[in-house]
Motif scaffolding. Structure first.
Motif: not given
Lengths: 176, 317
Positions: B155, B31, B21, A70, A120-121, A80-86, B24-25, B306-307
């Motif tokens: 997930r 935060r 997704v 993101l 941001d973290h 479009t890319r799919v995010p992975a977990p943080t 994640d959002m 986003y998508l």
């Protein structure tokens, strides 16, 4: 298409052991250390480096992952890319030394995105960068502190890092 | 994803992808820095031809958390009341450089028309159209169920084997329709419970079981009970004798809520008519997910925006 294997399982293991020692040396121990992998393969590498570190020092430290999808600067020009977990350790990153781990260091744009995501973290005391392979061709003023192997490549070549956790085999291959 | 106007056309993988997704959002809300730079420089227009507070605010919060610029347009007091057509409104927005349009309209099919007409290049997201669909509401409902069932390990998972009972005004409910398509795609089985006068014609061809008795439905112990709002503004005929009779026959009162199995969750898309379709105690009990649905709505709409808005857009020739 010609493929050439440049690192095998034993080479990768040795490189990650050395990186673990280098991290401990520069940080003077494992105190206040947080190792964060960049998905996908950086996360597996971060876990291995963390395992190596805990076999050397008994001090607890943080391990996790930080997704940069993101924060990328090419979202508008790529599919479009799919995010992975943080997964940031519960104790946070404020005042810690964060070591970002990625498989291949190339343009430096992923690391730039990771630095933005990190801010941001929280506010780490210092941020370091570890990469299994540095293939050059930087587009931003970014360099790695800990490198498994420098692989000078041409821009048309592709570097494939495969790891047991994600691909069932440990190897680094150059395709040209 | 080019547009989102219906849950009926989503495949199982696409639906699970959106929910993942959204996971994640959702993390962003916990935060200290609750904003992402992802859609910086993009403009989202909230085009609301029908009253809505929470859906519009939810979309606005979602777009702002992704750093998009938001322009709110409501039909009241706008050029629409002067007789402007949807086409002219759309072309005005295109000329202003809108990248995404979130549209709510009292006419079923308005979002499809906007998406397929070629009047505008922007991505179109439906925020509810007539009695047709309300896709983001269904997605946030599915997200809420998935989190309650699977917790942190949600997930990649669907809602296989879940039994969902949707109670109330099915006839006018776009929420019920969108939920039916999405929940069925995700592997859940859906039952509608309603007065016979509020069941739509042609429902036999839908993948749903119809019941007319709420007490019988509660005896069967569903995993989820979703109460729909009695939409007084759409009741142009006498669909039931009076509010008290509706509450007695179709309302989730304290006594019915007490008979639900321990793990059953109670959902409501809001705004609630307390004392009519749901009692205050049922709405405020730990099994109620009403506020979780609001929180999750922002995360799900961030995922959808986003998508739809990121990625290369095919340029119309």
């Amino acid at each position: 298409m010609a493929a050439r294997t440049v690192l095998q399982h034993a080479d990768i293991t040795r490189a990650l052991t050395r990186i673990a020692h280098e991290i401990l040396e520069s940080n003077r121990g494992a105190a206040d250390l947080v190792i964060l992998g960049i998905p996908t393969r950086g996360v597996a590498l971060a876990r291995r480096i963390a395992q190596n570190i805990s076999s050397i020092e008994a001090v607890p430290f943080g391990v996790g992952s930080i997704d940069v999808t993101l924060y990328r600067d090419d979202l508008a020009s790529q599919p479009t890319r799919v995010p992975a977990p943080t997964d940031i350790p519960a104790e946070g990153i404020d005042g810690k030394t964060v070591v970002l781990v990625d498989d291949v260091l190339f343009s430096g744009r992923t690391v730039r995105a990771a630095l933005d995501a990190l801010s941001d973290h929280g506010r780490p005391r210092a941020v370091r960068l570890a990469a299994l392979v540095d293939r050059g061709h930087r587009e931003l003023p970014i360099r790695a502190d800990f490198i498994g192997k420098n692989l000078p490549t041409s821009k048309s070549e592709r570097i494939m890092v495969r790891l047991e956790e994600t691909d069932g085999i440990d190897e680094v291959v150059i395709e040209s | 994803m080019r547009h989102l106007v219906s849950t009926r056309e989503l495949t199982r993988d696409e639906a699970i992808g959106i929910l993942d997704v959204a996971e994640d959002m959702a993390g962003v809300a916990h935060r200290e820095m609750k904003k992402l730079p992802t859609l910086r420089g993009k403009t989202v227009v909230n085009l609301f031809f029908e009253d809505s507070t929470r859906t519009r605010m939810s979309f606005e919060a979602a777009a702002k958390r992704l750093s998009a610029d938001v322009i709110n347009f409501s039909a009241k007091g706008s050029s629409v009341s002067k007789g402007e057509s949807l086409k002219d409104t759309a072309q005005t927005l295109a000329a202003m450089g809108a990248d995404g349009v979130v549209i709510r309209h009292s006419a079923s099919g308005a979002p499809q028309t906007l998406a397929r007409s070629g009047w505008i290049d922007a991505g179109v997201v439906s925020a509810g159209d007539g009695t047709h669909e309300h896709p983001t509401q269904a997605l946030l409902d599915a997200f809420t169920m998935r989190r309650r069932v699977h917790g942190a390990a949600a997930r990649g998972k669907g809602l296989d084997g879940l039994t969902v009972t949707i109670v109330g005004d099915i006839l006018h409910s776009r929420v019920a329709r969108s939920n039916l398509w999405l929940l069925t795609t995700l592997g859940a089985s859906v039952r509608f419970v309603a007065p016979a006068s509020l069941v739509p014609i042609g429902v036999e061809s839908w993948p749903v079981e119809i019941g007319y008795d709420l007490d019988a439905a509660i005896e069967d112990g569903p995993d989820v009970v979703m109460m729909l709002r009695v939409q007084a503004e759409r009741m142009h005929a006498a669909f039931f004798p009076n509010a008290r009779e509706y509450a007695r026959e179709w309302g989730l009162d304290d006594e019915r809520a007490a008979r639900l199995p321990a793990g059953t969750i109670v959902m409501h898309p809001g705004p609630m008519n307390r004392g009519l379709e749901i009692s205050a105690a049922a709405a405020d009990s730990p099994r109620s997910t009403v506020l979780e649905q609001v929180t999750n709505g922002v995360a799900v709409r961030m995922a959808v925006l986003y998508l739809v808005l990121s990625g290369e857009r095919e340029v119309r020739s």
